[in-house]
Every structure is written in C-alpha cells, then in structure tokens.
Motif scaffolding. Structure first.
Motif, PDB file in Angstrom:
ATOM      1  N   LYS A 121     -72.693  68.255  44.863  1.00 14.98           N
ATOM      2  CA  LYS A 121     -71.517  68.170  45.728  1.00 14.98           C
ATOM      3  C   LYS A 121     -71.903  68.605  47.133  1.00 14.98           C
ATOM      4  O   LYS A 121     -72.674  69.554  47.302  1.00 14.98           O
ATOM      5  CB  LYS A 121     -70.392  69.076  45.204  1.00 14.98           C
ATOM      6  CG  LYS A 121     -69.087  69.006  46.002  1.00 14.98           C
ATOM      7  CD  LYS A 121     -68.137  70.147  45.654  1.00 14.98           C
ATOM      8  CE  LYS A 121     -67.705  70.134  44.215  1.00 14.98           C
ATOM      9  NZ  LYS A 121     -66.704  71.200  43.933  1.00 14.98           N
TER      10      LYS A 121
ATOM     11  N   TYR B  52     -69.761  69.512  50.631  1.00 18.20           N
ATOM     12  CA  TYR B  52     -68.598  69.618  51.502  1.00 18.20           C
ATOM     13  C   TYR B  52     -69.042  69.215  52.906  1.00 18.20           C
ATOM     14  O   TYR B  52     -69.943  69.838  53.485  1.00 18.20           O
ATOM     15  CB  TYR B  52     -68.070  71.050  51.530  1.00 18.20           C
ATOM     16  CG  TYR B  52     -67.516  71.553  50.224  1.00 18.20           C
ATOM     17  CD1 TYR B  52     -66.171  71.371  49.892  1.00 18.20           C
ATOM     18  CD2 TYR B  52     -68.328  72.237  49.313  1.00 18.20           C
ATOM     19  CE1 TYR B  52     -65.653  71.856  48.697  1.00 18.20           C
ATOM     20  CE2 TYR B  52     -67.816  72.718  48.109  1.00 18.20           C
ATOM     21  CZ  TYR B  52     -66.492  72.521  47.813  1.00 18.20           C
ATOM     22  OH  TYR B  52     -65.978  72.997  46.627  1.00 18.20           O
TER      23      TYR B  52
ATOM     24  N   ARG C  95     -67.518  59.160  52.348  1.00 18.85           N
ATOM     25  CA  ARG C  95     -66.800  59.377  51.100  1.00 18.85           C
ATOM     26  C   ARG C  95     -66.741  58.097  50.271  1.00 18.85           C
ATOM     27  O   ARG C  95     -66.927  58.115  49.044  1.00 18.85           O
ATOM     28  CB  ARG C  95     -65.383  59.878  51.382  1.00 18.85           C
ATOM     29  CG  ARG C  95     -64.638  60.324  50.126  1.00 18.85           C
ATOM     30  CD  ARG C  95     -63.153  60.496  50.400  1.00 18.85           C
ATOM     31  NE  ARG C  95     -62.545  59.248  50.802  1.00 18.85           N
ATOM     32  CZ  ARG C  95     -62.195  58.271  49.961  1.00 18.85           C
ATOM     33  NH1 ARG C  95     -62.426  58.396  48.667  1.00 18.85           N
ATOM     34  NH2 ARG C  95     -61.634  57.170  50.406  1.00 18.85           N
TER      35      ARG C  95
ATOM     36  N   GLY D 213     -68.540  58.692  46.921  1.00 18.11           N
ATOM     37  CA  GLY D 213     -67.530  59.044  45.928  1.00 18.11           C
ATOM     38  C   GLY D 213     -67.202  60.525  45.902  1.00 18.11           C
ATOM     39  O   GLY D 213     -67.245  61.213  46.923  1.00 18.11           O
ATOM     40  N   SER D 214     -66.912  61.030  44.713  1.00 14.30           N
ATOM     41  CA  SER D 214     -66.414  62.395  44.566  1.00 14.30           C
ATOM     42  C   SER D 214     -67.451  63.465  44.884  1.00 14.30           C
ATOM     43  O   SER D 214     -67.101  64.642  45.036  1.00 14.30           O
ATOM     44  CB  SER D 214     -65.893  62.614  43.139  1.00 14.30           C
ATOM     45  OG  SER D 214     -66.932  62.416  42.198  1.00 14.30           O
ATOM     46  N   ARG D 215     -68.721  63.093  44.966  1.00 13.34           N
ATOM     47  CA  ARG D 215     -69.752  64.080  45.336  1.00 13.34           C
ATOM     48  C   ARG D 215     -69.619  64.491  46.798  1.00 13.34           C
ATOM     49  O   ARG D 215     -70.167  65.527  47.192  1.00 13.34           O
ATOM     50  CB  ARG D 215     -71.147  63.513  45.078  1.00 13.34           C
ATOM     51  CG  ARG D 215     -71.466  63.276  43.610  1.00 13.34           C
ATOM     52  CD  ARG D 215     -72.769  62.517  43.476  1.00 13.34           C
ATOM     53  NE  ARG D 215     -73.893  63.292  43.976  1.00 13.34           N
ATOM     54  CZ  ARG D 215     -75.019  62.734  44.450  1.00 13.34           C
ATOM     55  NH1 ARG D 215     -75.159  61.423  44.517  1.00 13.34           N
ATOM     56  NH2 ARG D 215     -76.002  63.519  44.862  1.00 13.34           N
TER      57      ARG D 215
ATOM     58  N   VAL E  80     -67.117  65.726  49.659  1.00 16.91           N
ATOM     59  CA  VAL E  80     -65.786  66.319  49.847  1.00 16.91           C
ATOM     60  C   VAL E  80     -65.546  66.553  51.337  1.00 16.91           C
ATOM     61  O   VAL E  80     -66.102  67.499  51.920  1.00 16.91           O
ATOM     62  CB  VAL E  80     -65.652  67.648  49.081  1.00 16.91           C
ATOM     63  CG1 VAL E  80     -64.241  68.220  49.253  1.00 16.91           C
ATOM     64  CG2 VAL E  80     -65.990  67.465  47.609  1.00 16.91           C
TER      65      VAL E  80
END
Length: 248
Positions: free
Chosen positions: A32, A34, A47, A51-53, A55
């Motif tokens: 992940k 941020y 993003r 994807g979701s990795r 933030v």
C-alpha cells in the motif's frame, strides 16, 4: 529494509520525483502507498492504474491540521518519504526574497519537521524508515537558487538530527541528495547542469535504502559532487560558483 511488503506514505506524490517514487514503490512490491497531494484529484490517474494499493490523501505539509489527519489515517506505515518541496526562482536583490525564503522554508524544512514529528511514534512501533528527499544544493549553496539552497541545508541538518534522535526507537533515517532532475523546477537551469530522469532517481533511491546507505547520491552529477564535497567542502563551494559564473 525491504521494499517488498512495505506500507509507505509519499508526500508530493502527484508529479515529478514524488510520482516516480510512488510508482517505483508499487512496482517493487509495496502492499500500500498513501499518496499525498494538496489536491487529491491530481492522483486519480495513479489510483485508476494501481487500484486499492494506491490511497490518495489530501496533504499540504504546511497545514498542521491536514498533517494530523493523515497521521491518524496512515497508522500502518513503516516507510515515510518526505518528498514535497517548494522552489521559487529568486535573486538576492529581489524585493520579495524574504517572502520567497519563508515559503520555501515552510515546505522544505517546517513541512518535513511536521511529518517527522507526527509519524515518529508510528514508525517507532514498527522500527520503520524515514526518507527525506534533500538536494546537493543543501550541501553547497547553488547561487542561482540561494533561498532554496538554504532551505535544503536546513532540511539536511534536520535529517541528521532525526537520525541520531530516533535511533533509540529503531527508526532509520535516510537522506537522498539528487543533483538536477528533469522536472519543472529545473527547466531554467543552464546546460552545465546534467539532468536525470525522476524514474532513475526513484530506482536508485530504493536500491540505496535496501542497501542501508544513509546518504544516497542517486545520479552521476550528485555522486561526483558528493565525493568532491566530502573531500573538500570549500572546493565544492568554488566548483558550484564556477559553474554558475560560466553560465552567466
């Protein structure tokens, strides 16, 4: 530290070196990242791709409230990359130089100080890593960038202090000292300053972290200048002044 499996936060992640670092972290296995930017909408392309990795977080490092909010959100990081920076072309005789210097210091020094202070406990619990994107201009002033160089010198000093003071919490602190990088910031630099791509800077930075190099000189210009500086700070000062004089 191994990048694979890490959870990172990168400030100023929407362009230039920050974007390249963000992409390099994800490519090298960070679970992940941020990604901080004053306007999170500028992070949408990242993003959508990752994807979701990835933030996105709203983060202006000069805003204490926003810093505190991100500290409360990113409680799982083990790698903090302080990349957000400010540069405004100015000369010593400019009437606005004091205001310019304050704005640069607010981002390049006080912003980094806010982030280090805010995340010290989080990183201390994990034996984490802080990476400050400094500059060779913080080792020897580039007269074409007098106030920016001064702010980066302050950041370099803070990096050294954090390294010593956070060692007891098993937090490792790295300083990265690039030379000219091919970004908007350097578009007006003379040809004598050889520029490196942000992607190459990011790749060398991650390699240096994994190798445990506290001071990382991630390009040919900075590596040569770093050797000159460590050999003779006075000669490094004269070398930088000579480059500026030759380009005048």
């Amino acid at each position: 530290m191994r990048i694979d499996g890490s959870v990172a936060l990168v400030t100023g992640a929407n362009r230039g070196i920050g974007r390249a670092i963000t992409e390099a972290l994800l490519k090298c296995g960070s679970t992940k990242v941020y990604a901080g930017a004053r306007d999170p909408k500028t992070l949408e392309p990242l993003r959508e791709h990752h994807g979701s990795r990835l933030v996105p977080v709203r983060l202006d490092v000069t805003d204490a409230v926003q810093v505190a909010e991100v500290v409360g959100q990113a409680t799982d990081i083990d790698l903090l990359v302080n990349n957000a920076g400010a540069f405004e072309p100015t000369e010593l005789t400019d009437q606005a130089i004091i205001e310019v210097a304050r704005r640069e210091m607010e981002v390049n020094y006080f912003g980094v100080l806010r982030m280090v202070r805010g995340f010290a406990d989080t990183l201390g619990r994990r034996g984490g890593v802080i990476v400050n994107i400094c500059s060779v201009a913080g080792l020897t002033n580039v007269p074409l960038q007098p106030t920016y160089s001064a702010s980066k010198a302050a950041q370099n000093s803070l990096t050294q202090a954090a390294r010593a003071l956070l060692a007891a919490q098993a937090v490792s602190v790295y300083g990265v000292y690039p030379g000219p990088v091919d970004t908007d910031m350097t578009k007006d630099l003379p040809a004598e300053f050889e520029k490196t791509s942000p992607g190459d800077i990011a790749k060398a930075m991650l390699a240096g972290i994994e190798a445990g190099e506290e001071d990382i000189f991630p390009d040919a210009f900075s590596a040569a200048f770093g050797e000159q500086f460590h050999s003779s700070p006075k000669n490094a000062e004269r070398q930088m002044a000579a480059i500026v004089a030759a380009s005048a």
